[in-house]
Design a protein around this motif. Structure first.
Motif, PDB file in Angstrom:
ATOM      1  N   UNK A  62     -11.668   5.269  11.798  1.00  0.00           N
ATOM      2  CA  UNK A  62     -12.123   4.107  11.042  1.00  0.00           C
ATOM      3  C   UNK A  62     -12.552   4.446   9.623  1.00  0.00           C
ATOM      4  N   UNK A  63     -12.840   5.692   9.321  1.00  0.00           N
ATOM      5  CA  UNK A  63     -13.264   6.096   7.969  1.00  0.00           C
ATOM      6  C   UNK A  63     -12.100   6.313   7.020  1.00  0.00           C
ATOM      7  N   UNK A 118      -5.626  15.056   2.448  1.00  0.00           N
ATOM      8  CA  UNK A 118      -4.509  14.296   1.870  1.00  0.00           C
ATOM      9  C   UNK A 118      -4.954  12.935   1.356  1.00  0.00           C
ATOM     10  N   UNK A 119      -5.899  12.279   2.036  1.00  0.00           N
ATOM     11  CA  UNK A 119      -6.357  10.989   1.524  1.00  0.00           C
ATOM     12  C   UNK A 119      -7.133  11.161   0.225  1.00  0.00           C
ATOM     13  N   UNK A 120      -7.935  12.213   0.126  1.00  0.00           N
ATOM     14  CA  UNK A 120      -8.637  12.499  -1.132  1.00  0.00           C
ATOM     15  C   UNK A 120      -7.644  12.792  -2.245  1.00  0.00           C
ATOM     16  N   UNK A 121      -6.629  13.593  -1.946  1.00  0.00           N
ATOM     17  CA  UNK A 121      -5.595  13.921  -2.928  1.00  0.00           C
ATOM     18  C   UNK A 121      -4.893  12.659  -3.419  1.00  0.00           C
ATOM     19  N   UNK A 122      -4.489  11.804  -2.480  1.00  0.00           N
ATOM     20  CA  UNK A 122      -3.779  10.578  -2.862  1.00  0.00           C
ATOM     21  C   UNK A 122      -4.676   9.630  -3.664  1.00  0.00           C
ATOM     22  N   UNK A 153       0.835  -1.200   0.000  1.00  0.00           N
ATOM     23  CA  UNK A 153       0.000   0.000   0.000  1.00  0.00           C
ATOM     24  C   UNK A 153       0.874   1.256   0.000  1.00  0.00           C
ATOM     25  N   UNK A 154       0.223   2.377  -0.299  1.00  0.00           N
ATOM     26  CA  UNK A 154       0.888   3.678  -0.217  1.00  0.00           C
ATOM     27  C   UNK A 154       0.868   4.088   1.252  1.00  0.00           C
ATOM     28  N   UNK A 155       2.021   4.272   1.837  1.00  0.00           N
ATOM     29  CA  UNK A 155       2.127   4.560   3.259  1.00  0.00           C
ATOM     30  C   UNK A 155       2.117   6.063   3.505  1.00  0.00           C
ATOM     31  N   UNK A 156       1.190   6.502   4.334  1.00  0.00           N
ATOM     32  CA  UNK A 156       1.096   7.897   4.729  1.00  0.00           C
ATOM     33  C   UNK A 156       1.415   7.988   6.210  1.00  0.00           C
ATOM     34  N   UNK A 157       2.458   8.720   6.554  1.00  0.00           N
ATOM     35  CA  UNK A 157       2.860   8.879   7.950  1.00  0.00           C
ATOM     36  C   UNK A 157       2.434  10.263   8.437  1.00  0.00           C
ATOM     37  N   UNK A 158       1.816  10.295   9.614  1.00  0.00           N
ATOM     38  CA  UNK A 158       1.398  11.561  10.210  1.00  0.00           C
ATOM     39  C   UNK A 158       2.001  11.673  11.599  1.00  0.00           C
ATOM     40  N   UNK A 199      -4.942  10.733  -7.104  1.00  0.00           N
ATOM     41  CA  UNK A 199      -3.687  10.492  -7.812  1.00  0.00           C
ATOM     42  C   UNK A 199      -3.487   9.008  -8.110  1.00  0.00           C
ATOM     43  N   UNK A 200      -4.492   8.178  -7.767  1.00  0.00           N
ATOM     44  CA  UNK A 200      -4.425   6.760  -8.098  1.00  0.00           C
ATOM     45  C   UNK A 200      -3.959   5.850  -6.986  1.00  0.00           C
ATOM     46  N   UNK A 201      -3.772   6.381  -5.797  1.00  0.00           N
ATOM     47  CA  UNK A 201      -3.334   5.572  -4.652  1.00  0.00           C
ATOM     48  C   UNK A 201      -4.562   5.161  -3.842  1.00  0.00           C
ATOM     49  N   UNK A 202      -5.215   4.094  -4.280  1.00  0.00           N
ATOM     50  CA  UNK A 202      -6.447   3.666  -3.613  1.00  0.00           C
ATOM     51  C   UNK A 202      -6.203   2.760  -2.423  1.00  0.00           C
ATOM     52  N   UNK A 203      -5.038   2.201  -2.311  1.00  0.00           N
ATOM     53  CA  UNK A 203      -4.704   1.305  -1.207  1.00  0.00           C
ATOM     54  C   UNK A 203      -3.757   2.055  -0.273  1.00  0.00           C
TER      55      UNK A 203
END
Length: 81
Positions: free
Chosen positions: A79-80, A49-53, A17-22, A56-60
């Motif tokens: 959870x959303x 940021x999740x909408x942006x990603x 998956x595309x990893x997003x760190x916060x 950009x094609x990063x659905x996972x």
């Protein structure tokens, strides 16, 4: 750097998956309204940021939170995402 890369490979194993760190900074920032990470800032920022990603094609996506206030992160009810 090698040690960090080795640990990341161990931690995420075969996660594709595309990893997003916060980094949610609180602790020493609590009480300073413009600097403390608040729910009112974090949730819209994550939505943006999740909408942006996803656009950009990063659905996972996988979200990784870094911080020192586990109760605060759990109370965000993410959870959303």
């Amino acid at each position: 750097m090698k040690e960090v890369n080795d640990f990341a490979r161990y931690l995420f194993k075969n996660d594709s998956s595309h990893l997003l760190c916060a980094h949610i900074r609180r602790g020493d920032f609590i009480g300073f309204s413009l600097e403390e990470a608040t729910k009112e800032f974090i949730l819209p920022a994550l939505e943006f940021i999740t909408t942006y990603l996803k656009n950009a094609g990063h659905n996972n996506l996988s979200l990784l939170f870094i911080g020192n206030d586990l109760k605060f992160v759990k109370d965000l009810n993410l959870t959303n995402y």
